[in-house]
Enzyme design. Structure first.
Site, PDB file in Angstrom:
ATOM      1  N   ASP A  72       0.846  -1.189  -0.009  1.00  0.00           N
ATOM      2  CA  ASP A  72       0.075  -0.048  -0.016  1.00  0.00           C
ATOM      3  C   ASP A  72       0.701   1.339   0.046  1.00  0.00           C
ATOM      4  O   ASP A  72       2.139   1.213   0.332  1.00  0.00           O
ATOM      5  CB  ASP A  72      -0.982   0.003   1.243  1.00  0.00           C
ATOM      6  CG  ASP A  72      -0.377   0.177   2.643  1.00  0.00           C
ATOM      7  OD1 ASP A  72       0.723  -0.708   2.721  1.00  0.00           O
ATOM      8  OD2 ASP A  72      -0.911   0.722   3.437  1.00  0.00           O
ATOM      9  N   GLU A 137      -0.094  -0.572   6.112  1.00  0.00           N
ATOM     10  CA  GLU A 137       1.222  -0.344   6.868  1.00  0.00           C
ATOM     11  C   GLU A 137       1.073   1.254   6.728  1.00  0.00           C
ATOM     12  O   GLU A 137       1.233   2.036   7.809  1.00  0.00           O
ATOM     13  CB  GLU A 137       2.497  -0.437   6.034  1.00  0.00           C
ATOM     14  CG  GLU A 137       3.506  -0.451   7.102  1.00  0.00           C
ATOM     15  CD  GLU A 137       4.193   0.894   7.360  1.00  0.00           C
ATOM     16  OE1 GLU A 137       4.758   1.117   8.233  1.00  0.00           O
ATOM     17  OE2 GLU A 137       4.086   1.700   6.387  1.00  0.00           O
TER      18      GLU A 137
HETATM   19 ZN    ZN Z   1       6.871   2.163   4.123  1.00  0.00          ZN
END
Ligand code: ZN
Length: 392
Positions: A72, A137
């Site tokens: 992501d 994340e």
């Molecule tokens: Zn990262």
């Protein structure tokens, strides 16, 4: 079988518009590659986030080396501000451009390419290679690596050591390995008194002097002096607000926010207790204080030893630079993995992370794959003698 080209794979990943929490086709691109090399893959999707677990070799192999990363990315902002379309994966001037080029589709591409080539060309006799990739994340991080680790625990899967492929080098490729991270917490303090006319302060109870005195005391306090693994902890005031537009009114309340980055001399709990004590003292002025604390990660360190030496040797061999072990910077998913197994981080130069015109040197992607391949080769030839080494 030809070697897997990590730069080409990075470009293809950049073309997947995987802004958190969108999968964007990124895991769908990696899964068949891993499966073709003999990895068994499981999609672990939780809370609207897609994650991937892949293992080559036996679940109960004596050595189970893991890689962790995320596909992501943060939003690109206005694409018109970019030199090239942020999701086109354009190659120009020896660089690859696009959102996630640096943080961290290149890191994921490098370890997937290394893992695939390693198990197809020089498969270890006894060992497992594990790849864990999250799509959460850059978001709240609640359904990403944590979901993968929960699933692994429930299914008897484990890693003996793990490497996170986040960018770690400030300027020169190979100069820094992260073997721990500082903890981070944010505290919002609201001070409440009684509103009144500025000409008649005795009829009001002004929260500002008590709040300012409290903040001054907190900001001056020496949290610690650092230690061999960490710099001194820091406290930063990030905002003070009253929202009061009138010069002749004493406000009823004011609010301040501070952020503490702390080393292993503290925990989120010990710092919360300290703040509560300070606030109780400040409340003796007759002002009411509310405290709202959010601990986003505890500090940790993987003790320098056989594992960090193995990674450092691989970096030195490939990059020609002796890396420094550091615990600097913000938080990463290593803060979750440290409860599972010893973990270190090594990746690219991180200068353009989260910026407009994010880019990466193509040579560096190839070097990074070579470092990861070298780590796998040494790990399965020569086992780190210690499996301990995590601390809080
Ligand atoms: Zn990262």
């Amino acid at each position: 079988m030809p070697a897997t080209d990590p730069a080409e794979l990075t470009a293809r990943l950049i073309r997947c518009p995987s802004v958190t929490p969108q999968e964007g086709g990124a895991l769908g691109l990696l899964q068949p590659m891993l499966e073709a090399a003999g990895f068994s893959c499981t999609r672990i999707d939780r809370g609207g986030v897609a994650n991937l677990f892949a293992r080559w070799g036996a679940k109960d192999a004596p050595l189970r080396f893991g890689f962790n990363g995320h596909t992501d990315v943060v939003p690109p902002g206005d694409p018109a501000d970019w030199r090239y379309d942020p999701f086109a994966g354009v190659e120009a001037g020896g660089r690859l451009w696009g959102r996630g080029a640096c943080d961290m589709k290149s890191g994921v591409a490098a370890f997937v390419a290394a893992a695939v080539d390693f198990v197809t060309k020089t498969p270890p006799a006894e060992g497992a290679v594990i790849v864990t990739i999250t799509g959460d994340e850059e978001g709240p991080s609640t359904d990403g690596t944590v979901a993968i680790l929960d699933w692994m625990h429930e299914n008897g899967e484990s890693m003996s050591h793990c490497l996170v492929g986040e960018p770690t080098c400030p300027q020169i490729m190979g100069e820094m390995i992260k073997h721990g991270r500082r903890g981070s917490m944010t505290a919002a303090i609201t001070a409440r008194g009684v509103q009144g006319h500025a000409a008649y302060p005795h009829r009001a109870r002004n929260p500002l002097p008590a709040l300012v005195a409290l903040l001054d005391r907190l900001a001056r306090h020496e949290l610690d002096r650092g230690n061999s693994n960490f710099d001194p902890s820091t406290l930063a005031l990030t905002t003070i607000d009253t929202g009061n537009p009138a010069s002749n009114v004493i406000p009823a309340q004011a609010r301040a926010v501070l952020n503490i980055r702390f080393n292993d001399s503290h925990t989120g709990t010990s710092l919360s207790e300290w703040l509560e004590q300070e606030i109780n003292t400040a409340a003796e002025t007759g002002i009411t204080f509310d405290l709202d604390i959010k601990v986003s990660g505890e500090s940790f360190v993987t003790a320098p030893g056989a594992f960090t030496d193995l990674v450092a040797r691989a970096v030195k061999t490939v990059c020609g630079v002796a890396p420094e072990l550091s615990t600097s910077g913000g938080t990463s998913d290593a803060r979750f993995i440290k409860d599972h197994c010893p973990v270190v981080e090594f990746g690219l130069v991180g200068q353009s992370m989260h910026q407009v015109d994010e880019h990466v040197e193509i040579d560096h992607i190839h070097m990074l794959k070579a470092v990861y391949l070298r780590i796998l080769e040494s790990y399965f030839d020569q086992r780190p003698t210690t499996t301990s080494g995590t601390g809080t």
